[in-house]
Design a protein around this motif. Structure first.
Motif, PDB file in Angstrom:
ATOM      1  N   ILE A 186       0.851  -1.181   0.000  1.00  0.00           N
ATOM      2  CA  ILE A 186       0.000   0.000   0.000  1.00  0.00           C
ATOM      3  C   ILE A 186       0.884   1.227   0.000  1.00  0.00           C
ATOM      4  O   ILE A 186       1.685   1.414   0.913  1.00  0.00           O
ATOM      5  CB  ILE A 186      -0.886   0.046   1.263  1.00  0.00           C
ATOM      6  CG1 ILE A 186      -1.719  -1.213   1.359  1.00  0.00           C
ATOM      7  CG2 ILE A 186      -1.765   1.272   1.256  1.00  0.00           C
ATOM      8  CD1 ILE A 186      -2.394  -1.355   2.696  1.00  0.00           C
ATOM      9  N   SER A 187       0.763   2.033  -1.029  1.00  0.00           N
ATOM     10  CA  SER A 187       1.503   3.287  -0.976  1.00  0.00           C
ATOM     11  C   SER A 187       0.583   4.347  -0.394  1.00  0.00           C
ATOM     12  O   SER A 187      -0.594   4.409  -0.734  1.00  0.00           O
ATOM     13  CB  SER A 187       1.968   3.660  -2.372  1.00  0.00           C
ATOM     14  OG  SER A 187       1.515   4.936  -2.706  1.00  0.00           O
ATOM     15  N   THR A 188       1.096   5.117   0.509  1.00  0.00           N
ATOM     16  CA  THR A 188       0.226   6.076   1.182  1.00  0.00           C
ATOM     17  C   THR A 188       1.048   7.186   1.820  1.00  0.00           C
ATOM     18  O   THR A 188       2.258   7.050   1.988  1.00  0.00           O
ATOM     19  CB  THR A 188      -0.605   5.366   2.280  1.00  0.00           C
ATOM     20  OG1 THR A 188      -1.442   6.330   2.903  1.00  0.00           O
ATOM     21  CG2 THR A 188       0.276   4.727   3.328  1.00  0.00           C
ATOM     22  N   HIS A 189       0.397   8.308   2.114  1.00  0.00           N
ATOM     23  CA  HIS A 189       1.055   9.233   3.014  1.00  0.00           C
ATOM     24  C   HIS A 189       0.202   9.463   4.247  1.00  0.00           C
ATOM     25  O   HIS A 189       0.418  10.383   5.006  1.00  0.00           O
ATOM     26  CB  HIS A 189       1.453  10.546   2.312  1.00  0.00           C
ATOM     27  CG  HIS A 189       0.378  11.111   1.452  1.00  0.00           C
ATOM     28  ND1 HIS A 189       0.575  11.371   0.124  1.00  0.00           N
ATOM     29  CD2 HIS A 189      -0.892  11.408   1.713  1.00  0.00           C
ATOM     30  CE1 HIS A 189      -0.546  11.836  -0.391  1.00  0.00           C
ATOM     31  NE2 HIS A 189      -1.445  11.868   0.556  1.00  0.00           N
ATOM     32  N   ILE A 190      -0.799   8.595   4.398  1.00  0.00           N
ATOM     33  CA  ILE A 190      -1.604   8.670   5.620  1.00  0.00           C
ATOM     34  C   ILE A 190      -0.993   7.685   6.616  1.00  0.00           C
ATOM     35  O   ILE A 190      -1.100   6.469   6.453  1.00  0.00           O
ATOM     36  CB  ILE A 190      -3.067   8.307   5.334  1.00  0.00           C
ATOM     37  CG1 ILE A 190      -3.603   9.206   4.229  1.00  0.00           C
ATOM     38  CG2 ILE A 190      -3.907   8.424   6.591  1.00  0.00           C
ATOM     39  CD1 ILE A 190      -4.900   8.741   3.652  1.00  0.00           C
ATOM     40  N   LEU A 191      -0.367   8.228   7.661  1.00  0.00           N
ATOM     41  CA  LEU A 191       0.433   7.360   8.520  1.00  0.00           C
ATOM     42  C   LEU A 191      -0.404   6.439   9.402  1.00  0.00           C
ATOM     43  O   LEU A 191      -0.009   5.321   9.694  1.00  0.00           O
ATOM     44  CB  LEU A 191       1.373   8.213   9.363  1.00  0.00           C
ATOM     45  CG  LEU A 191       2.361   8.990   8.496  1.00  0.00           C
ATOM     46  CD1 LEU A 191       3.084  10.039   9.311  1.00  0.00           C
ATOM     47  CD2 LEU A 191       3.354   8.060   7.846  1.00  0.00           C
ATOM     48  N   LEU A 295       4.513   7.882  14.494  1.00  0.00           N
ATOM     49  CA  LEU A 295       5.115   7.663  13.196  1.00  0.00           C
ATOM     50  C   LEU A 295       5.398   9.006  12.503  1.00  0.00           C
ATOM     51  O   LEU A 295       6.367   9.146  11.772  1.00  0.00           O
ATOM     52  CB  LEU A 295       4.175   6.808  12.354  1.00  0.00           C
ATOM     53  CG  LEU A 295       4.810   5.769  11.452  1.00  0.00           C
ATOM     54  CD1 LEU A 295       5.912   5.002  12.145  1.00  0.00           C
ATOM     55  CD2 LEU A 295       3.747   4.816  10.951  1.00  0.00           C
ATOM     56  N   GLU A 296       4.532   9.982  12.799  1.00  0.00           N
ATOM     57  CA  GLU A 296       4.724  11.312  12.200  1.00  0.00           C
ATOM     58  C   GLU A 296       6.108  11.879  12.499  1.00  0.00           C
ATOM     59  O   GLU A 296       6.764  12.418  11.619  1.00  0.00           O
ATOM     60  CB  GLU A 296       3.675  12.304  12.733  1.00  0.00           C
ATOM     61  CG  GLU A 296       2.395  12.370  11.958  1.00  0.00           C
ATOM     62  CD  GLU A 296       1.398  11.331  12.424  1.00  0.00           C
ATOM     63  OE1 GLU A 296       1.787  10.483  13.277  1.00  0.00           O
ATOM     64  OE2 GLU A 296       0.258  11.352  11.935  1.00  0.00           O
TER      65      GLU A 296
END
Lengths: 307, 244
Positions: A186-191, A295-296
């Motif tokens: 899954i590519s994402t930028h929602i951590l 994670l942020e």
């Protein structure tokens, strides 16, 4: 198993992927993280055979992508970024088209379509043209076409982008239920997505891997992992009392002077010792808790300056 | 073959799922009628053949075919579906051929629907129906040539209007290359051989004899190779441009 070795991709003069190597095993749900422009989508596009790399090889279940592109593509289900689909078609005719290309015919084809439309809850709109559907439905159409052939490898490029919180929950639950004995990337930028669905997280920045581990491992790299947050009922200076602590630490104030965060310099757990002192010195405590790393923090620490 | 036919069926059905096919065919039939009866003097000639009908086809195709071809790839790239299509387990040539064949089949449908004029000419006189059949085939082949150019031009851009303009321009070039006006303007010192080979690239050179019913294998071959070459070029352009 996906084996990516020494992948390099350049567009005109910018290097998008720089000698990237990665092995993904069966059963893993890999969260592929990175700031915009880090090379996530490019990696996905190379993995699906849409783009070709300048250098490097990709093997999927032992088969070389370049020489057996069609065979490899058969094993993969792919949701491209933005979930493109043919807007003029109805959901059912679109699914029929994809199903036929995936090699299904007759009864088996209708069975697969019914099953998949049920999974993503699309039966109600199956006769509507895709362009008339809402964003959430369109995304589900994209997911449905990716899973119609029960692929061993599922590549999802930002699967929940632009969905409302309920839809996000649904899609995540669906991904979780699908992930058994598969490889899911899954590519994402929602951590938060990574923490909730992924078994492994890889952070890339400027075309290189900068972190690779379970979400928990990555979280523990945060400065605030194991820090103690203290909120007091009224202003009180805790710094003198804390001199008793054996561990190296620093104190950060939160908001006004009645909130503190005690951060261990070596990442040790301070909760027991700090709460013991608090009890002994009779601090006017409202709440005390151990902080989990976010994670942020790790993400921005590792990818800062990349843009 | 199977993949080509699946893509063909999707594309072809899609023309009829939208008003496109209907509008295209209706406009094609109306303009055909105007050209044949008003400009071509179908009745005034007093001959039982369809020459006025067929001789206008290159000029009719000049605008109709690019309109059909412009969306072939430009729209796929604009909407991002090209990424979906080309990551399915197919080869690029399946997609190129399937899409082209669907558009060409629609041209075929439009041509078949001009049958009333064939009925008319058979009612009024005794035409050579073999000649007419040959001319129909030749006309359809020529539309394939135009379409193949359109497929390639459509692959060069995300903007279908640009694709349309490019296709019209190129098709125009291939029409006039074989026209006497251009050929006569060559200076005397250029060897006839060059002029002939240049003229051989033009559509009219091949279509003129075909529309008179002379179905020469060389003319058929010309259109076949022409279509193949432009479709091959489409594949190359898509490969280069798909990432942008």
């Amino acid at each position: 198993m996906i084996e990516i070795s020494n992948l390099t991709k350049t567009f005109s003069d910018s290097v998008v992927l720089n000698n990237l190597s990665l092995v993904v095993e069966k059963g893993e749900v890999l969260g592929f993280l990175g700031p915009n422009g880090a090379g996530k989508s490019t990696t996905m596009r190379i993995l699906t055979g849409f783009l070709s790399a300048n250098k490097g090889t990709i093997k999927v279940n032992g088969q070389d992508l370049e020489s057996n592109a069609v065979d490899v593509k058969k094993m993969i289900g792919y949701l491209p970024e933005g979930a493109p689909s043919y807007g003029d078609m109805t959901v059912i005719s679109f699914m029929k088209f994809i199903g036929e290309i995936r090699g299904y015919k007759g009864d088996e084809l209708s069975e697969r379509i019914n099953y998949v439309l049920g999974l993503v809850d699309l039966q109600g709109v199956s006769l509507q043209a895709i362009e008339t559907l809402s964003k959430g439905y369109k995304r589900r159409v994209g997911l449905a076409q990716a899973i119609i052939h029960d692929p061993q490898i599922l590549l999802l490029d930002e699967p929940t982008d632009g969905l409302d919180p309920n839809q996000k929950q649904q899609v995540r639950a669906l991904i979780k239920s699908l992930s058994k004995d598969k490889i899911v990337v899954i590519s994402t930028h929602i951590l938060e997505e990574v923490t909730s669905v992924c078994t492994r997280a890889v952070i890339i920045s400027q075309g290189r891997i900068v972190a690779d581990g379970t979400p928990a491992e990555l979280e523990s790299k945060s400065r605030y992992h194991n820090a103690v947050t203290i909120k007091l009922l009224r202003p009180y200076d805790i710094s003198e009392d804390l001199l008793e602590l054996k561990e190296e630490f620093s104190i950060e104030t939160i908001g006004n002077s009645s909130g503190y965060c005690v951060v261990s310099e070596k990442g040790e757990s301070l909760f027991t010792s700090v709460s013991a002192i608090a009890y002994r010195k009779n601090w006017p405590i409202k709440e005390v808790f151990a902080t989990r790393g976010q994670l942020e923090d790790v993400f921005s620490k590792l990818t800062q300056g990349a843009q | 073959m199977n993949m080509i036919s699946i893509i063909f069926r999707r594309e072809f059905a899609n023309y009829f799922a939208t008003p496109l096919a209907y509008i295209f065919v209706v406009i094609f039939l109306i303009t055909n009628g105007i050209f044949t009866f008003e400009l071509g003097g179908f009745y005034a000639r007093g001959q039982a053949d369809l020459l006025p009908f067929f001789s206008f086809h290159p000029w009719l195709y000049l605008f109709m075919v690019p309109a059909l071809a412009m969306a072939l790839w430009a729209d796929e790239r604009k909407s991002g579906t090209i990424e979906l299509l080309l990551t399915l387990p197919i080869n690029l040539h399946h997609a190129v051929l399937g899409k082209f064949a669907a558009a060409w089949a629609l041209m075929g449908v439009a041509l078949v629907l001009t049958f009333p004029i064939w009925v008319t000419v058979n009612y009024l006189g005794e035409p050579d129906n073999g000649v007419i059949a040959g001319a129909y085939i030749g006309s359809w082949l020529m539309s394939g040539g135009f379409l193949a150019i359109g497929s390639c031009m459509s692959a060069t851009t995300k903007n279908s209007v640009i694709a349309f303009v490019l296709t019209v321009s190129l098709c125009f070039v291939f029409i006039v290359i074989g026209s006497p006006i251009l050929l006569d303007s060559f200076p005397q010192w250029i060897p006839q051989f060059f002029v002939d080979s240049f003229a051989a690239l033009g559509f009219l050179t091949h279509y003129d004899s075909v529309s008179k019913g002379v179905l020469d294998i060389r003319d058929i071959l010309f259109f076949g190779v022409f279509i193949f070459a432009w479709l091959f070029a489409s594949g190359v352009v898509i490969e280069i441009k798909k990432a942008n």
